[in-house]
Design a protein around this motif. Sequence first.
Motif, PDB file in Angstrom:
ATOM      1  N   TYR A 151       2.518  -3.564   8.329  1.00  0.00           N
ATOM      2  CA  TYR A 151       1.281  -3.307   7.587  1.00  0.00           C
ATOM      3  C   TYR A 151       1.493  -3.248   6.075  1.00  0.00           C
ATOM      4  O   TYR A 151       0.533  -3.006   5.340  1.00  0.00           O
TER       5      TYR A 151
ATOM      6  N   LEU B 258       2.746  -0.969   4.450  1.00  0.00           N
ATOM      7  CA  LEU B 258       2.413   0.396   4.044  1.00  0.00           C
ATOM      8  C   LEU B 258       3.691   1.180   3.790  1.00  0.00           C
ATOM      9  O   LEU B 258       4.566   1.272   4.657  1.00  0.00           O
TER      10      LEU B 258
ATOM     11  N   TYR C 261       1.425   5.122  -0.106  1.00  0.00           N
ATOM     12  CA  TYR C 261       0.682   6.363   0.145  1.00  0.00           C
ATOM     13  C   TYR C 261       1.675   7.515   0.335  1.00  0.00           C
ATOM     14  O   TYR C 261       1.651   8.234   1.325  1.00  0.00           O
TER      15      TYR C 261
ATOM     16  N   VAL D  72      -4.955   3.725   5.644  1.00  0.00           N
ATOM     17  CA  VAL D  72      -3.686   4.373   5.961  1.00  0.00           C
ATOM     18  C   VAL D  72      -3.736   5.014   7.340  1.00  0.00           C
ATOM     19  O   VAL D  72      -2.830   4.844   8.166  1.00  0.00           O
TER      20      VAL D  72
ATOM     21  N   LEU E 280       0.873  -1.170   0.000  1.00  0.00           N
ATOM     22  CA  LEU E 280       0.000   0.000   0.000  1.00  0.00           C
ATOM     23  C   LEU E 280       0.909   1.217   0.000  1.00  0.00           C
ATOM     24  O   LEU E 280       1.588   1.497   0.996  1.00  0.00           O
TER      25      LEU E 280
END
Length: 387
Positions: free
Chosen positions: A319, A321, A7, A352, A5
């Motif tokens: 995660y 992320l 971001y 997020v 992910l």
Amino acid sequence: MNNKLVYTPGPTEVRENVRLARAISTTNPDIDTMFCEFYKSTCEKIGEIIKTKNNVYILNGEGILGLEAACASLTEKGDRVLVIDNGIFGRGFADFVKMYGGEVVYFSKEYTKDINEVDLEAFLEKDNNFKYATLVHCDTPTGVLNDLSKLCPLLKKYGILTIVDSVASMFGEELKVDEWKVDIALGGSQKALSAPAGLTIVSVSEDIEYAMKSRKTQVTGFYCNLSIWENYYNNKWFPYTMPISDIMGLDKAIDNILEEGIERVLNRHEKIAKATRKSIKEYGLDLYLEKGYSNTVTVVEIPGYIGAKNLTDYLLRHYNLVLATSLDEYSDKVIRIGHMGENAKLEKIIPVLNFIDEALRRLGFEGKDRLVDLFNKYYSEVKLITK
């Protein structure tokens, strides 16, 4: 590599139809004049979005190419250039100016706020003998947004050309190139446009074209020379082989924006940005900026006992992320939440914020409420001011 992910404030997530457009069988862009028509159409669609009738070009290189090309095309030895400095990228323009023999004069202000046009005019009243000025719309390392609608007309009033780095703002912030008298506006494919990295967008005013033609010396180099594009369409000839698949993907990303409607795109950026800032503050963290907030990136201070790098490492390990810290002295002090392009959507930011909340709690920071709950509260309350 896969299923992360991401971001960050660019590169952003690329929609599937953009990825698929890059896989379509292509022609020879050097010979097939139909590609020249396609390229011109893509440039005109960009011009429609950024509100300009100036020539728009797509260059084969990441956004930094545009910054260097603009300085290379205008600068001659001894030219005085005003570098408007309220951010790392703003100050960084000086490197390109000096590289091509220009004399840099800084207008430096705090990195925690946008440039005040009254202060700039007071400076210009005393010294305005500049060939051009450089400034950044959104300076990504801190997220500060400068008001081009006030700054560029002011510079123009004193006969100063403007080069604007709008890489992190174009397609996510309102941009009216002609009305705001922006001489060169520079964008990148990988930010709010949400196309793969590798392309620069540049709009060039008639005043810039005249300045390039009026040079006493030739531009140093070829690839960073904007004047080589002047007659590409009339001659149906490109200065170099264009990356046709990348441009096909870019065109699809532009169509995504036009189909949604640029006002809707700007509105969702604004709404998510405002809700993010309000929720972060109530949660108990500090925003880096005092004023001049961008709708494409929010920069958040992280307590020293946790550390920004430690937090982003934790988010990646636990995660999957990918979140960014920042540059130079900010590298372990702040994180940057890149709510731009495809990432500026409710379904993208919710996980997020959840992960940031969970990670901070596990690392010893207790927020005043769940971060997502605060975001949802403010998201429903946000009143838009975008016209």
